[in-house]
Design an enzyme around this catalytic site. Sequence first.
Site, mmCIF file in Angstrom:
data_model
loop_
_atom_site.group_PDB
_atom_site.id
_atom_site.type_symbol
_atom_site.label_atom_id
_atom_site.label_comp_id
_atom_site.label_asym_id
_atom_site.label_seq_id
_atom_site.Cartn_x
_atom_site.Cartn_y
_atom_site.Cartn_z
ATOM 1 N N THR A 191 0.629 -0.950 0.094
ATOM 2 C CA THR A 191 -0.044 -0.093 -0.084
ATOM 3 C C THR A 191 0.903 1.314 0.089
ATOM 4 O O THR A 191 1.755 1.454 0.659
ATOM 5 C CB THR A 191 -0.663 0.010 1.452
ATOM 6 O OG1 THR A 191 -1.664 -1.331 1.495
ATOM 7 C CG2 THR A 191 -1.830 1.344 1.305
ATOM 8 N N VAL A 242 -12.337 -5.916 1.845
ATOM 9 C CA VAL A 242 -11.763 -4.420 1.971
ATOM 10 C C VAL A 242 -10.840 -4.451 3.172
ATOM 11 O O VAL A 242 -11.175 -4.908 4.121
ATOM 12 C CB VAL A 242 -13.043 -3.581 2.334
ATOM 13 C CG1 VAL A 242 -12.416 -2.333 2.733
ATOM 14 C CG2 VAL A 242 -14.018 -3.415 0.913
ATOM 15 N N GLY A 243 -9.778 -3.977 2.886
ATOM 16 C CA GLY A 243 -8.772 -3.747 3.904
ATOM 17 C C GLY A 243 -8.835 -2.702 4.795
ATOM 18 O O GLY A 243 -9.741 -2.099 5.021
ATOM 19 N N GLY A 293 0.403 -3.138 5.497
ATOM 20 C CA GLY A 293 0.523 -4.608 5.876
ATOM 21 C C GLY A 293 -0.863 -5.080 5.797
ATOM 22 O O GLY A 293 -1.775 -4.849 5.290
ATOM 23 N N GLY A 303 -4.239 -5.571 6.352
ATOM 24 C CA GLY A 303 -5.349 -4.856 6.779
ATOM 25 C C GLY A 303 -6.268 -5.260 8.167
ATOM 26 O O GLY A 303 -6.542 -4.608 8.817
HETATM 27 N N1 GLY Z 1 -3.034 -2.604 4.031
HETATM 28 C C1 GLY Z 1 -3.596 -2.842 2.966
HETATM 29 C C2 GLY Z 1 -4.643 -3.903 3.131
HETATM 30 O O1 GLY Z 1 -4.727 -4.784 3.774
HETATM 31 O O2 GLY Z 1 -5.604 -3.931 2.143
#
Ligand code: GLY
Length: 347
Positions: free
Chosen positions: A208, A237-238, A260, A262
């Site tokens: 990300t 969805v993160g 990382g 999410g």
């Molecule tokens: N940190 C991004 C995700 O886990 O989608």
Amino acid sequence: MRINRRNFINLSSLGIAGFTLQGFVNKESMQVQKPIVIATWDAGLNANKGAWEVLSKGGTALDAVEKGVMVTEDEISCCVGLGANPDRDGHVTLDASIMDHEFNCGSVAFLEKIKHPISVARKVMEKTPHVMLVGEGAQQFAISQGFNLESGKLSESADKTYQQWLKKSEYKPVINVERQNSKNANSQLEDKYKAPTRFSNGDWNHDTIGMVALDANGNLSGSCTTSGAGFKLRGRVGDSPIIGAGLYVDNEVGAVVATGQGEDVIRVAGASAVVEHMRQGKTPQEACRLVVEKIRRIKKEKAADIQVCFIALNKNGEHGSYALHNGFNYAVHTNEGNKLIESPFSV
Ligand code: GLY
């Protein structure tokens, strides 16, 4: 002058002095580092350059963090923008969020076929009474705001990785500690600016792009954009579009963004938790460390299987980071230049 409680309060109320855990600080002599922008991973070097074009001309942190991560959305990498890895059904779905210095925020999640989700998130913030739009509704809104609907075709490198993944179709996270440049559009970039892209095994990974900035006026803003976990379940969805988890900005204190796994950032309201530690007087690095260590305690032995990382910038332009595992870095751009910093880590 002898400092007692009474004249300390008087001085504080005049804004002349303050007390931090580090000791008594004369605010007038304190050097605030501004403007400054920091961004996750080595992809952050290029993103910072985009942000710096705004900040160096006296532009706002909000404009800077939008323009900065748009650079990464335009590049081809495993984990950001339409060129990124798809979900397990072969669709690229994007999450993004943005937040300014007045608690205004906007986000999109599960958005398909739109090139710049960060700009759609900003439109959600500025043009609607809402904070978050998802899926088809987010796409409809984007089109209504003049964004083009793209083809949805996978990039060459993502398609190759997906075909490889389909052979086993394993749904298994791999810690993002192995940074390996792939031979894709990043090859147009100078070596030192190549984004971390994908693992040799092509499995689940996270890169990300998250960015936080302090502008010349002393205002903070942040942004975050991602395709999320590669080969995720459709609809997953993160943390990145969730205000308080993937991103949080409190202009009195600081701004924080996460990268990382999410799911594990969401369960501790990660970015907001880091801001609260800074409010209590912790340095950016120590604040990030405390939240990473909390995740490590919660996950117990499963902490070996995930990566989580935070970067933080406080109101004085001091920055820091912390990761669960080795391999995380972030880019810092000030008047003195743009450089990468290897993050401290827990295990
Ligand atoms: N940190 C991004 C995700 O886990 O989608």
